[in-house]
Design a protein around this motif. Sequence first.
Motif, PDB file in Angstrom:
ATOM      1  N   SER A  37      52.324  47.802  66.268  1.00  0.00           N
ATOM      2  CA  SER A  37      51.189  48.688  65.963  1.00  0.00           C
ATOM      3  C   SER A  37      51.265  49.987  66.764  1.00  0.00           C
ATOM      4  O   SER A  37      50.921  51.059  66.252  1.00  0.00           O
ATOM      5  CB  SER A  37      49.869  47.971  66.259  1.00  0.00           C
ATOM      6  N   ASP A  40      53.789  52.264  65.040  1.00  0.00           N
ATOM      7  CA  ASP A  40      53.198  52.903  63.867  1.00  0.00           C
ATOM      8  C   ASP A  40      52.266  54.043  64.277  1.00  0.00           C
ATOM      9  O   ASP A  40      52.291  55.127  63.689  1.00  0.00           O
ATOM     10  CB  ASP A  40      52.424  51.876  63.032  1.00  0.00           C
ATOM     11  N   PHE A  41      51.437  53.827  65.296  1.00  0.00           N
ATOM     12  CA  PHE A  41      50.510  54.851  65.771  1.00  0.00           C
ATOM     13  C   PHE A  41      51.267  56.081  66.267  1.00  0.00           C
ATOM     14  O   PHE A  41      50.934  57.217  65.916  1.00  0.00           O
ATOM     15  CB  PHE A  41      49.627  54.285  66.896  1.00  0.00           C
ATOM     16  N   GLN A  43      54.349  57.062  65.581  1.00  0.00           N
ATOM     17  CA  GLN A  43      55.019  57.760  64.482  1.00  0.00           C
ATOM     18  C   GLN A  43      54.026  58.588  63.672  1.00  0.00           C
ATOM     19  O   GLN A  43      54.350  59.687  63.244  1.00  0.00           O
ATOM     20  CB  GLN A  43      55.765  56.768  63.599  1.00  0.00           C
ATOM     21  N   ASN A  44      52.812  58.081  63.492  1.00  0.00           N
ATOM     22  CA  ASN A  44      51.779  58.842  62.767  1.00  0.00           C
ATOM     23  C   ASN A  44      51.306  60.060  63.551  1.00  0.00           C
ATOM     24  O   ASN A  44      50.760  60.995  62.977  1.00  0.00           O
ATOM     25  CB  ASN A  44      50.587  57.943  62.430  1.00  0.00           C
ATOM     26  N   GLN A  45      51.518  60.062  64.867  1.00  0.00           N
ATOM     27  CA  GLN A  45      51.155  61.194  65.714  1.00  0.00           C
ATOM     28  C   GLN A  45      52.287  62.223  65.785  1.00  0.00           C
ATOM     29  O   GLN A  45      52.186  63.198  66.505  1.00  0.00           O
ATOM     30  CB  GLN A  45      50.811  60.718  67.132  1.00  0.00           C
TER      31      GLN A  45
END
Length: 76
Positions: A37, A40-41, A43-45
């Motif tokens: 998780s 994923d966080f 990479q989204n940033q």
Amino acid sequence: MENYHLTHEDGKYKLTKENGERASKVFESNKDEAIKSSKDFIQNQGGGSLKIHKNDGGFQEERTYPRANDPKKSKG
């Protein structure tokens, strides 16, 4: 590149931006799920470095997301 730390505290895993006062995310899952998780966080940033700590507080390892952003001149 932003640096984040994944630490264990009070039975939960906390993802905190380096020098941040509050956790960006809190996970009540196991460590493997917290790492996924966190990845994923981050990479989204837009990417960054994840410093994973052992449950006793010591340093375990560092990962860079996306992998292409890993510094070429670092050991390991």
